[in-house]
Scaffold this motif. Structure first.
Motif, PDB file in Angstrom:
ATOM      1  N   GLU A 100      19.336  50.994  40.808  1.00 52.53           N
ATOM      2  CA  GLU A 100      20.522  50.497  41.509  1.00 52.53           C
ATOM      3  C   GLU A 100      20.257  50.436  43.004  1.00 52.53           C
ATOM      4  O   GLU A 100      19.511  51.264  43.538  1.00 52.53           O
ATOM      5  N   ILE A 101      20.916  49.476  43.642  1.00 53.65           N
ATOM      6  CA  ILE A 101      20.930  49.381  45.100  1.00 53.65           C
ATOM      7  C   ILE A 101      22.379  49.255  45.539  1.00 53.65           C
ATOM      8  O   ILE A 101      23.135  48.440  45.007  1.00 53.65           O
ATOM      9  N   HIS A 102      22.754  50.087  46.503  1.00 51.71           N
ATOM     10  CA  HIS A 102      24.066  50.008  47.145  1.00 51.71           C
ATOM     11  C   HIS A 102      23.805  49.634  48.599  1.00 51.71           C
ATOM     12  O   HIS A 102      22.946  50.233  49.245  1.00 51.71           O
ATOM     13  N   PHE A 103      24.545  48.661  49.104  1.00 54.81           N
ATOM     14  CA  PHE A 103      24.318  48.133  50.449  1.00 54.81           C
ATOM     15  C   PHE A 103      25.644  48.030  51.178  1.00 54.81           C
ATOM     16  O   PHE A 103      26.621  47.517  50.629  1.00 54.81           O
ATOM     17  N   TRP A 104      25.678  48.538  52.425  1.00 54.51           N
ATOM     18  CA  TRP A 104      26.869  48.460  53.265  1.00 54.51           C
ATOM     19  C   TRP A 104      26.532  47.687  54.526  1.00 54.51           C
ATOM     20  O   TRP A 104      25.548  47.993  55.210  1.00 54.51           O
ATOM     21  N   ASP A 105      27.370  46.677  54.849  1.00 57.61           N
ATOM     22  CA  ASP A 105      27.174  45.893  56.072  1.00 57.61           C
ATOM     23  C   ASP A 105      28.512  45.276  56.469  1.00 57.61           C
ATOM     24  O   ASP A 105      29.362  45.031  55.615  1.00 57.61           O
ATOM     25  N   ASP A 106      28.657  44.996  57.758  1.00 55.41           N
ATOM     26  CA  ASP A 106      29.909  44.417  58.258  1.00 55.41           C
ATOM     27  C   ASP A 106      29.884  42.895  58.313  1.00 55.41           C
ATOM     28  O   ASP A 106      30.914  42.279  58.571  1.00 55.41           O
ATOM     29  N   LYS A 107      28.742  42.275  58.072  1.00 54.60           N
ATOM     30  CA  LYS A 107      28.649  40.814  58.222  1.00 54.60           C
ATOM     31  C   LYS A 107      28.456  40.113  56.881  1.00 54.60           C
ATOM     32  O   LYS A 107      27.574  40.472  56.101  1.00 54.60           O
ATOM     33  N   ASP A 108      29.262  39.081  56.681  1.00 47.72           N
ATOM     34  CA  ASP A 108      29.170  38.290  55.449  1.00 47.72           C
ATOM     35  C   ASP A 108      27.781  37.698  55.238  1.00 47.72           C
ATOM     36  O   ASP A 108      27.288  37.646  54.116  1.00 47.72           O
TER      37      ASP A 108
END
Length: 142
Positions: A110-118
């Motif tokens: 699994e990969i979980h990714f957090w970012d503020d840009k679309d």
């Protein structure tokens, strides 16, 4: 194994840059001067970070490799550490950096990714189509 990828600016930390959000100036953002301010953690994302204990935590930022030490110091002062760091050395595609990373490291389930840009979320979505055996969780941060 689960990998968690975290953006720095406007995801893990709040900031008061001298320009509007989305108008980042590369020369400024690539300089140590851009890190000479008070940074504050975004509490809701910091909670996610703490809940990710036991995963391989990786900083994935578009900050230049030139300010790697300064970014790591800011995060350590805030109590945030990572198992690995992916800074911008070539293009601005976080998806390309993830692809390179996965080719060099053990592939997670699994990969979980957090970012503020679309645009970065969409870039990760593009990469998710290549790695069909990995479950991707893409998290847009407000």
């Amino acid at each position: 194994m689960i990998y968690t990828f975290w953006d720095f600016d406007s995801t893990l930390v709040k900031h008061n840059y001298p320009f509007d959000a989305g108008q980042e100036e590369d020369e400024y953002m690539d300089s140590p001067a851009s890190l000479e301010m008070e940074f504050e953690l975004k509490e809701e994302i910091y909670e996610e970070y703490k809940n990710a204990e036991g995963t391989k935590r990786i900083l994935l930022t578009n900050r230049s490799i030139k300010v790697k030490d300064e970014v790591i110091n800011v995060l350590e002062e805030l109590g945030v550490t990572f198992d690995d760091h992916l800074f911008r050395e070539k293009d601005r595609s976080k998806g390309n950096r993830l692809d390179d990373y996965l080719q060099e490291n053990k592939t997670p389930k699994e990969i979980h990714f957090w970012d503020d840009k679309d645009k970065h979320i969409m870039d990760m979505f593009r990469i998710s189509k290549i790695y069909k055996d990995i479950t991707f969780h893409l998290n847009k941060v407000d």
